[in-house]
Design a protein around this motif. Structure first.
Motif, PDB file in Angstrom:
ATOM      1  N   VAL A   1       0.855  -1.184   0.000  1.00 46.07           N
ATOM      2  CA  VAL A   1       0.000   0.000   0.000  1.00 46.07           C
ATOM      3  C   VAL A   1       0.892   1.234   0.000  1.00 46.07           C
ATOM      4  O   VAL A   1       1.778   1.369   0.851  1.00 46.07           O
ATOM      5  CB  VAL A   1      -0.929   0.028   1.226  1.00 46.07           C
ATOM      6  CG1 VAL A   1      -1.663   1.369   1.317  1.00 46.07           C
ATOM      7  CG2 VAL A   1      -1.929  -1.114   1.162  1.00 46.07           C
TER       8      VAL A   1
ATOM      9  N   LEU B   1      -3.339   4.578  -1.459  1.00 42.57           N
ATOM     10  CA  LEU B   1      -4.263   5.028  -0.422  1.00 42.57           C
ATOM     11  C   LEU B   1      -4.076   6.524  -0.223  1.00 42.57           C
ATOM     12  O   LEU B   1      -2.964   6.989   0.060  1.00 42.57           O
ATOM     13  CB  LEU B   1      -4.001   4.287   0.888  1.00 42.57           C
ATOM     14  CG  LEU B   1      -4.819   4.748   2.109  1.00 42.57           C
ATOM     15  CD1 LEU B   1      -6.317   4.601   1.872  1.00 42.57           C
ATOM     16  CD2 LEU B   1      -4.385   3.975   3.366  1.00 42.57           C
TER      17      LEU B   1
ATOM     18  N   ILE C   1      -5.992   1.052   6.480  1.00 43.59           N
ATOM     19  CA  ILE C   1      -5.069  -0.061   6.265  1.00 43.59           C
ATOM     20  C   ILE C   1      -5.574  -1.308   6.982  1.00 43.59           C
ATOM     21  O   ILE C   1      -5.478  -2.436   6.466  1.00 43.59           O
ATOM     22  CB  ILE C   1      -3.653   0.330   6.731  1.00 43.59           C
ATOM     23  CG1 ILE C   1      -3.087   1.415   5.800  1.00 43.59           C
ATOM     24  CG2 ILE C   1      -2.725  -0.890   6.743  1.00 43.59           C
ATOM     25  CD1 ILE C   1      -1.837   2.072   6.314  1.00 43.59           C
TER      26      ILE C   1
ATOM     27  N   ILE D   1      -8.231  -2.703   4.751  1.00 40.33           N
ATOM     28  CA  ILE D   1      -7.649  -3.364   3.577  1.00 40.33           C
ATOM     29  C   ILE D   1      -7.186  -4.768   3.972  1.00 40.33           C
ATOM     30  O   ILE D   1      -7.457  -5.742   3.285  1.00 40.33           O
ATOM     31  CB  ILE D   1      -6.488  -2.534   3.007  1.00 40.33           C
ATOM     32  CG1 ILE D   1      -7.019  -1.206   2.435  1.00 40.33           C
ATOM     33  CG2 ILE D   1      -5.741  -3.317   1.921  1.00 40.33           C
ATOM     34  CD1 ILE D   1      -5.927  -0.209   2.116  1.00 40.33           C
TER      35      ILE D   1
ATOM     36  N   VAL E   1      -1.735  -6.458   4.846  1.00 38.53           N
ATOM     37  CA  VAL E   1      -0.772  -5.647   4.097  1.00 38.53           C
ATOM     38  C   VAL E   1       0.643  -6.019   4.541  1.00 38.53           C
ATOM     39  O   VAL E   1       0.932  -6.097   5.732  1.00 38.53           O
ATOM     40  CB  VAL E   1      -1.024  -4.149   4.320  1.00 38.53           C
ATOM     41  CG1 VAL E   1       0.043  -3.320   3.616  1.00 38.53           C
ATOM     42  CG2 VAL E   1      -2.410  -3.776   3.809  1.00 38.53           C
TER      43      VAL E   1
END
Length: 317
Positions: free
Chosen positions: A29, A87, A133, A136, A139
């Motif tokens: 990201v 992002l 995050i 998401i 990551v």
């Protein structure tokens, strides 16, 4: 992982060695920000509430975030199957940052846009990014520029790492590789320190911030520009019945992810102005003009006079 097989079926022994490739697909990201071009700061650059009037200034991709994007894309090339997502947080027009990332090789993007995010300082910004995050999920690497040119604080990256409880490496010049050592994935980077550079190895997941002296970002790819030029977040989408509105049903990749505070399960008291303990007092565009010049000698009297004048003019002290 090297595997060696010894075969003694024939009269002569022989060995067959081969390498078993480990899947090193990474989920990366990139933290990116659309910033006002600080070369064009005018009298309308600040609102009455003490925040930057972004509508009055040209918007650009934060330069050091572009350096970070290049490092992410290189990691993607080194590790087949990896993905890179952009992002960003801002008004709907900040979706342009995601498009510029897609034009260079990113795979997806997420736009945090909500009036409740407005006016955020570094603390509130890092909180919003950290909650996104988490949403998401899974990551491996979070990477961003060292700092944004509209704040120059270099605080957001480290604050995101702290809020996520992740390792962090700052002031990075180059991300060299990701490898697996004893079952642990580690990234090797080169970073700048006082008096030189050092090579650092950190376990994943990790947050990395990149200097502007790192490799510049690659140019936009013409084929990708044609593919993603109409990619928009839902708030930007053309009205039904207008040109190209049919594309968004036929091509889902043209709809950018758009998240509000509620979408990331954020606490409104920690977002935007509500979550910002610091406020901008003033923004000024200062132009230095030499109206006169003085020639000083190395005498004690001249040096003392210069210091006294600087103190009286409140230039120093």
């Amino acid at each position: 992982m090297a595997v060696c097989i010894k075969n003694t079926t024939f009269a002569a022994d022989f060995e067959i060695s081969f390498t078993l490739l480990i899947n090193m697909a990474l989920k990366i990201v990139v933290l990116a920000k659309q910033v006002p071009d600080t070369r064009n700061v005018g009298k309308d650059a600040m609102t009455a509430e003490g925040t930057v009037n972004r509508a009055a200034l040209p918007a650009i991709f934060n330069p050091e975030d572009l350096n970070a994007l290049e490092q992410a894309l290189r990691l993607k090339e080194q590790n087949p199957g990896s993905t890179v997502g952009i992002l960003t947080m801002g008004p709907p027009r900040a979706g342009e940052i995601i498009r510029q990332g897609l034009y260079r090789g990113a795979d997806t993007g997420w736009l945090l846009t909500d009036r409740l995010f407005a006016g955020a300082d570094t603390l509130a910004t890092s909180y919003a990014l950290a909650t996104a995050i988490k949403k998401i999920g899974d990551v491996d690497i979070v990477i961003g520029g060292r700092q944004a040119i509209d704040g120059d604080t270099a605080q957001v990256g480290p604050q995101v790492a702290q809020k996520l409880g992740l390792n962090q490496v700052t002031y990075v010049e180059e991300v060299k590789e990701v490898k697996e050592v004893n079952g642990v994935k580690k990234v090797t980077v080169k970073r700048v320190i006082d008096g030189g550079v050092e090579t650092v190895e950190a376990p994943l997941p990790v947050v990395i911030t990149v200097n502007g002296s790192a490799a510049p970002c690659r140019p936009q790819n013409a084929k990708l520009v044609m593919k993603y030029k109409r990619a928009t977040c839902p708030m930007e989408r053309p009205a039904e019945g207008t040109a190209y509105d049919y594309l968004y049903d036929e091509r889902p990749e043209l709809t950018l992810n758009q998240w509000s505070v509620a979408d990331v399960d954020g606490d409104v008291n920690q977002c935007g102005l509500n979550g910002s303990p610091t406020k901008v007092k003033a923004i000024k565009n200062i132009v230095f003009q030499a109206k006169e010049s003085k020639t000083l000698t190395a005498s004690d009297a001249d040096i003392e006079g210069m210091i006294k004048e600087l103190l009286e003019e409140k230039i120093i002290g």
